[in-house]
Write a protein that holds these residues in place. Structure first.
Motif, mmCIF file in Angstrom:
data_model
loop_
_atom_site.group_PDB
_atom_site.id
_atom_site.type_symbol
_atom_site.label_atom_id
_atom_site.label_comp_id
_atom_site.label_asym_id
_atom_site.label_seq_id
_atom_site.Cartn_x
_atom_site.Cartn_y
_atom_site.Cartn_z
ATOM 1 N N LEU A 22 -3.263 -1.040 -4.756
ATOM 2 C CA LEU A 22 -2.542 -2.078 -4.026
ATOM 3 C C LEU A 22 -1.981 -3.052 -5.048
ATOM 4 O O LEU A 22 -2.673 -3.445 -5.983
ATOM 5 N N CYS A 45 -7.761 0.628 3.160
ATOM 6 C CA CYS A 45 -7.927 0.103 1.803
ATOM 7 C C CYS A 45 -9.358 0.324 1.359
ATOM 8 O O CYS A 45 -10.298 0.095 2.113
ATOM 9 N N ALA A 51 0.873 -1.184 0.000
ATOM 10 C CA ALA A 51 0.000 0.000 0.000
ATOM 11 C C ALA A 51 0.903 1.225 0.000
ATOM 12 O O ALA A 51 1.271 1.737 1.051
#
Length: 97
Positions: A47, A85, A40
């Motif tokens: 990603l 994320c 990340a």
């Protein structure tokens, strides 16, 4: 689990299963396709599994996102940049605040 009703119907109003989720633990993600760790980097990069060894940008903390109706929901927060994320509209996952 298997549920069988041999004679007529039944009413299953509520069922809950959970296994203790290690909230706060640090995990790494490794791609089954290339055996590399997921990185990340920043909020503008998706990603991507391109690292041979895990460092801070490849480590994620499990954060509890459970609510009144959902148990066991977690989010991944990168230890490298403290971003969560998130799925983008193009289908890629990126770190986001």
């Amino acid at each position: 689990m298997r549920l069988v009703c041999e004679t007529g119907g039944f009413n299953l109003n509520y069922w809950q299963y959970h296994n203790d989720i290690p909230i706060g633990d640090t995990v790494t993600l490794r791609s089954a396709a290339n055996n590399l760790f997921v990185r990340a980097a920043d909020s503008s990069s998706p990603l991507i599994a391109n690292q041979t060894a895990p460092g801070l940008t490849e480590e994620f903390q499990l954060v509890d996102q459970s609510g009144d109706y959902w148990y066991g929901c977690v989010a991944l927060r990168s230890l490298g940049n403290n971003l969560f994320c998130q799925r983008r509209s193009d289908g890629h996952f990126t770190p986001r605040r």
